[in-house]
Scaffold this motif. Sequence first.
Motif, short mmCIF file in Angstrom:
data_model
loop_
_atom_site.label_atom_id
_atom_site.label_comp_id
_atom_site.label_asym_id
_atom_site.label_seq_id
_atom_site.Cartn_x
_atom_site.Cartn_y
_atom_site.Cartn_z
N ARG A 148 -8.24 5.39 0.67
CA ARG A 148 -6.69 6.25 0.36
C ARG A 148 -6.14 5.61 1.11
O ARG A 148 -5.55 6.29 1.71
CB ARG A 148 -6.58 7.33 -0.32
CG ARG A 148 -8.00 7.36 -1.34
CD ARG A 148 -6.95 7.40 -2.51
NE ARG A 148 -7.82 8.06 -3.57
CZ ARG A 148 -8.71 6.78 -4.63
NH1 ARG A 148 -8.75 5.52 -4.05
NH2 ARG A 148 -9.16 6.87 -5.57
N CYS A 149 -5.57 4.53 1.43
CA CYS A 149 -4.37 3.96 2.67
C CYS A 149 -3.24 4.35 2.50
O CYS A 149 -2.92 4.32 0.48
CB CYS A 149 -4.60 2.61 2.50
SG CYS A 149 -6.30 1.43 3.14
N TYR A 151 -0.22 4.02 2.63
CA TYR A 151 1.06 3.02 1.77
C TYR A 151 0.46 2.77 0.15
O TYR A 151 1.06 2.02 -0.06
CB TYR A 151 0.74 2.35 2.96
CG TYR A 151 0.32 1.54 2.65
CD1 TYR A 151 0.13 0.39 3.02
CD2 TYR A 151 -0.90 1.69 4.18
CE1 TYR A 151 -1.28 -1.22 2.92
CE2 TYR A 151 -1.61 0.87 4.13
CZ TYR A 151 -1.88 -0.53 4.23
OH TYR A 151 -3.24 -1.21 4.30
N TRP A 226 -14.11 -3.70 6.92
CA TRP A 226 -14.70 -2.59 7.46
C TRP A 226 -16.18 -2.71 6.71
O TRP A 226 -15.42 -3.70 5.66
CB TRP A 226 -14.82 -1.44 7.97
CG TRP A 226 -13.69 -0.99 7.09
CD1 TRP A 226 -14.52 -0.15 5.05
CD2 TRP A 226 -12.37 -0.58 6.28
NE1 TRP A 226 -13.05 0.82 4.31
CE2 TRP A 226 -12.28 0.10 5.42
CE3 TRP A 226 -11.04 -1.08 7.21
CZ2 TRP A 226 -11.02 0.18 3.99
CZ3 TRP A 226 -9.33 -0.96 6.80
CH2 TRP A 226 -9.76 -0.55 5.61
N ARG A 262 -6.08 3.35 7.71
CA ARG A 262 -6.81 2.79 7.35
C ARG A 262 -8.38 2.80 8.26
O ARG A 262 -8.88 4.24 9.12
CB ARG A 262 -6.28 1.43 8.37
CG ARG A 262 -4.94 1.24 7.71
CD ARG A 262 -5.05 1.22 6.29
NE ARG A 262 -5.87 -0.88 7.18
CZ ARG A 262 -6.62 -1.51 6.47
NH1 ARG A 262 -5.90 -1.40 5.09
NH2 ARG A 262 -6.70 -2.74 6.55
S1 SF4 Z 1 -4.97 -1.17 1.60
FE1 SF4 Z 1 -7.09 -1.79 1.29
S2 SF4 Z 1 -8.66 -0.58 1.45
FE2 SF4 Z 1 -6.21 0.49 1.65
S3 SF4 Z 1 -6.56 1.69 0.04
FE3 SF4 Z 1 -5.62 0.04 -0.27
S4 SF4 Z 1 -7.02 -1.22 -1.39
FE4 SF4 Z 1 -8.56 0.23 -0.67
#
Ligand code: SF4
Length: 433
Positions: A148-149, A151, A226, A262
């Motif tokens: 759950r990044c 943004y 990762w 992240r």
């Molecule tokens: S940016 Fe990539 S790792 Fe982060 S929540 Fe969205 S899809 Fe998943």
Amino acid sequence: MNIHLKALGCRLNEAELESWALEFQQAGHQLVTNAQDADVTVVNTCAVTKEAVRKSRKLINRLRRESPYGKLVVSGCAVSTGEAGSATELGIDLLIDNSKKNQLVKNVTDSLPISIMPEGATLPAESALFARNRQRAFIKIQDGCRYRCSYCIVTIARGEEQSRSIKDIIDEVNRLHREGVEEIVLTGVHVGGYGSDIQSNLTELVTEILASTEIPRVRFASVEPWDLGEGFFTLFENQRLMPHMHLPLQSGSDFILRRMARRCRTDDFESLVKQARNQVKNFNVTTDIIVGFPGETDQHWSESIEFIEKIGFGHIHVFSYSPRAGTKAAGMQDQIAESVKKQRSAELRTLADQMRKDFITAQLDTTGLVLWEGNHTLRSPGEQPKPHVFGYTENYTRVRTEAREAPNGGGITSCRLTSVEPGGKFADAQICN
Ligand code: SF4
């Protein structure tokens, strides 16, 4: 931004379209084939006859209807002759006459108030980095993401991770290969999470693809840095796996990475890149950076730039942060002023251009296997227009060579990289006999 490009008229108009396409992509934008999907549509008009003007106006009208909320930019001869129509009457957002065509991409990005943000991951048809064409196809290996990044809207919209079976993927690769595709690009929302729901993993998938298909090239699209698993880079010992990964860093400041939620801090990123470069010759690392994330002070920005310089990238997609409703970041305090984002983006683009030039320069006098993808007039400022074919080496260095047709009828050819074109965007190559 999603960009849709259209040209009418002569070969020169087509050639200009190609170079805008390249510039837009290099500035981190995506090309889309339908106006409906575009944030910006650019039309290169023709005025050689009354009929050409009529067709140009008709096309402008049609594109305006197809993309009612997108921005419409019109350039070309019908603009210079004043026959393209009035901007208000046709709903044109920007008119650019022939004398300013060279600056079209800059004018569009500077004057149209559209922020850009990645959807969070590279998906089929959403890749800014890889063009889809007769030689290259995208294979979607999974959907969804367990993270759950703060943004990212993609993960909210697409739900939990779901992987396709290895057999299904291999069947698709074999079918595409039979149809003449030479390179496949493995894509998904969280590629590194492949197999989490079917007791498998990315290493197993790639090993099986390499063993059960004869496709000459396998490439990764965007892969979060990762979940790659022990020994992942040994996969590249098989030279059909291309030595390039697009690893989205997003920020070089640990404070900002924490706010982004992240799973990779700068130390982790650095050791991943070190591992790749130590194990794989000529490995190309490209990345995404989000500029102006909420709370990014001048201090965080300097840290970020310092880290980006330390790593060095073959290419950087620079995205200006824009809040997406429904994400945590959209509600964060300390949103950054647009003017600051613009100035930081410009600074990073300059650095990115220099890094790309350095990366290409470091490969001069080496040979690479080039997959030829097209022919058009690729021209640097000040150069006479000449026909070129272009393509990419194994590590995704763009090269051109002077010719009307791809050598050996297309396919893959060994080439020596001889010089960097003055703009620093690609290498000139000589075909090895
Ligand atoms: S940016 Fe990539 S790792 Fe982060 S929540 Fe969205 S899809 Fe998943």
